[in-house]
Design a protein around this motif. Structure first.
Motif, short mmCIF file in Angstrom:
data_model
loop_
_atom_site.label_atom_id
_atom_site.label_comp_id
_atom_site.label_asym_id
_atom_site.label_seq_id
_atom_site.Cartn_x
_atom_site.Cartn_y
_atom_site.Cartn_z
N TRP A 51 -4.43 9.34 3.54
CA TRP A 51 -4.65 7.89 3.61
C TRP A 51 -3.35 7.09 3.45
O TRP A 51 -3.22 5.99 3.99
CB TRP A 51 -5.66 7.45 2.56
N GLU A 52 -2.36 7.63 2.77
CA GLU A 52 -1.11 6.89 2.54
C GLU A 52 -0.27 6.74 3.80
O GLU A 52 0.65 5.94 3.84
CB GLU A 52 -0.29 7.56 1.43
N TYR A 57 -4.18 1.03 5.84
CA TYR A 57 -3.95 0.67 4.44
C TYR A 57 -2.50 0.20 4.26
O TYR A 57 -1.57 0.98 4.44
CB TYR A 57 -4.27 1.86 3.54
N PHE A 60 -1.06 -0.39 -2.05
CA PHE A 60 -1.68 0.53 -3.00
C PHE A 60 -1.45 0.04 -4.42
O PHE A 60 -0.64 -0.87 -4.67
CB PHE A 60 -1.10 1.95 -2.83
N PRO A 69 -5.76 3.34 -2.72
CA PRO A 69 -5.72 2.31 -1.68
C PRO A 69 -6.30 1.01 -2.23
O PRO A 69 -7.46 0.96 -2.64
CB PRO A 69 -6.59 2.90 -0.56
#
Length: 392
Positions: A51-52, A57, A60, A69
């Protein structure tokens, strides 16, 4: 009996009429619950493995050494879908109430493909626009200090400072008043940056203030079609000569195909030699925007056509990205390649030989939608720029 779990004392009530969950919990309590839910149900799920690196996104939060996220945590905390709110400004504001600050996932984006602002989403100017991309936090016209982009800001309060912006053509065009609060405006600094953006290869990104302290709504990417002067009051109410830029959404600029016949009304000649075609392409990008109030997208269309004609001649039937022959020939017998703007998120409008490549459809789609699209675009941009600088 008193529960050992802190959240067992929180009362949740279901409002059947509106289908919402009402809770007496504070934002901090809700976020704590959301963090636990993310760790237990989502963190180890395959869908969240990378996801990073997902452009979806943009920010964070870090809690006890672990990253989360930001938008997902806010959605879980409020028991709402992520798609139900724009994300940027709303996320930051909610987390601030919980005493938590957000951080950008990419402090320095790899390329302009990472300028992934969502149309109509609200952004915090300091942390989500100038934080990652640089530029003045105060100016209405703020060129990025590190990327070929110019951020432009408009709002209802501008009239108080001598700026009278307005929307026309169904909000596809913004008549944007240049900078300079007192006295006649000059074509310098930010005003000059807008006028020359096509020549310098810088994209224009327009934001509109929602309200004081409530962020800026992204209205889209624009191209300067023309500019003119008109009498407007300055900050003191004194009449003065103001510069007004006609900014058009890039998606409204018509696509062009240099192989199609020219319209009878056009006085545009496409050169037959590579050298002459290059000179013509450089000439149209160096031409200042029209000062006529009657100027239309035709000027941009013609510039795009001249540049695309040269770029396709430069490629000579070979994709400038993968270096493979064009996949097929068009009806006129010429090889099919597509112009691609290496310094833009979308295509069309902003044209310069240093920033436009002729590539095959497969490479084109991969750059815009592929996992390694940004890297592929960077390599292509460096190749084209080096080639054009070498020929200069």
């Amino acid at each position: 009996m008193k529960s050992t779990h802190r959240f067992c004392t929180i009362l949740f009530l279901h409002n059947k009429g509106k289908g919402r969950i009402v809770t007496t919990a504070t934002p901090k309590d809700r976020v704590q619950r959301a963090l636990s839910e993310f760790d237990e149900k989502l963190r180890d799920h395959p869908n969240w493995a990378n996801w990073e690196t997902n452009r979806r996104y943009s920010s964070f939060i870090t809690i006890d050494g672990k990253r989360y996220p930001a938008k997902t945590i806010v959605a879980l905390a409020q028991n709402i879908a992520e798609a139900s709110f724009s994300g940027a400004f709303e996320t930051t504001r909610y987390l601030r109430k919980a005493g938590i600050s957000t951080e950008p996932l990419q402090c320095l984006p790899a390329s302009l493909l990472d300028l992934h602002f969502e149309r109509e989403a609200i952004y915090d100017r300091k942390t989500e626009i100038h934080g990652p991309f640089g530029g003045s936090h105060q100016s209405g016209i703020a060129p990025s200090s590190t990327f070929p982009a110019i951020f432009i800001f408009t709002g209802d309060t501008g009239a108080q400072n001598g700026y009278a912006d307005k929307w026309v053509d169904g909000e596809n065009t913004c008549l944007y008043t240049g900078e300079g609060q007192i006295g006649p405006m000059a074509l310098t600094k930010g005003n000059l940056a807008i006028a020359e953006h096509a020549h310098t290869g810088k994209s224009l990104h327009l934001f509109q203030s929602v309200a004081k302290g409530k962020g800026h709504r992204y209205r889209g990417e624009f191209v300067c079609e023309s500019f003119f002067t008109e009498e407007q009051p300055d900050q003191k109410g004194t009449p003065r000569s103001a510069i007004v830029f006609r900014l058009t959404r890039v998606e409204t600029v018509p696509d062009c195909d240099p192989s199609l016949p020219l319209e009878d009304s056009e006085t545009l000649t496409l050169q037959v030699s590579l050298t002459a075609a290059r000179e013509a392409a450089l000439a149209v990008t160096q031409r200042a925007p029209s000062t006529s109030t009657k100027a239309t997208a035709r000027t941009i269309y013609q510039r795009s056509r001249v540049v695309a004609h040269y770029v396709l001649m430069r490629a000579a039937g070979t994709c400038e990205s993968c270096e493979k022959p064009a996949p097929f020939n068009k009806s006129d017998g010429s090889p099919y390649l597509e112009p691609h703007h290496t310094n833009r998120v979308s295509d069309g409008g902003l044209d310069h030989p240093q920033f436009v490549a002729a590539i095959c459809p497969n490479c084109h789609r991969e750059i815009h939608s592929g996992e390694d699209g940004a890297k592929k675009n960077q390599a292509l941009a460096q190749k084209i720029r080096s080639y054009e600088l070498y020929r200069a």
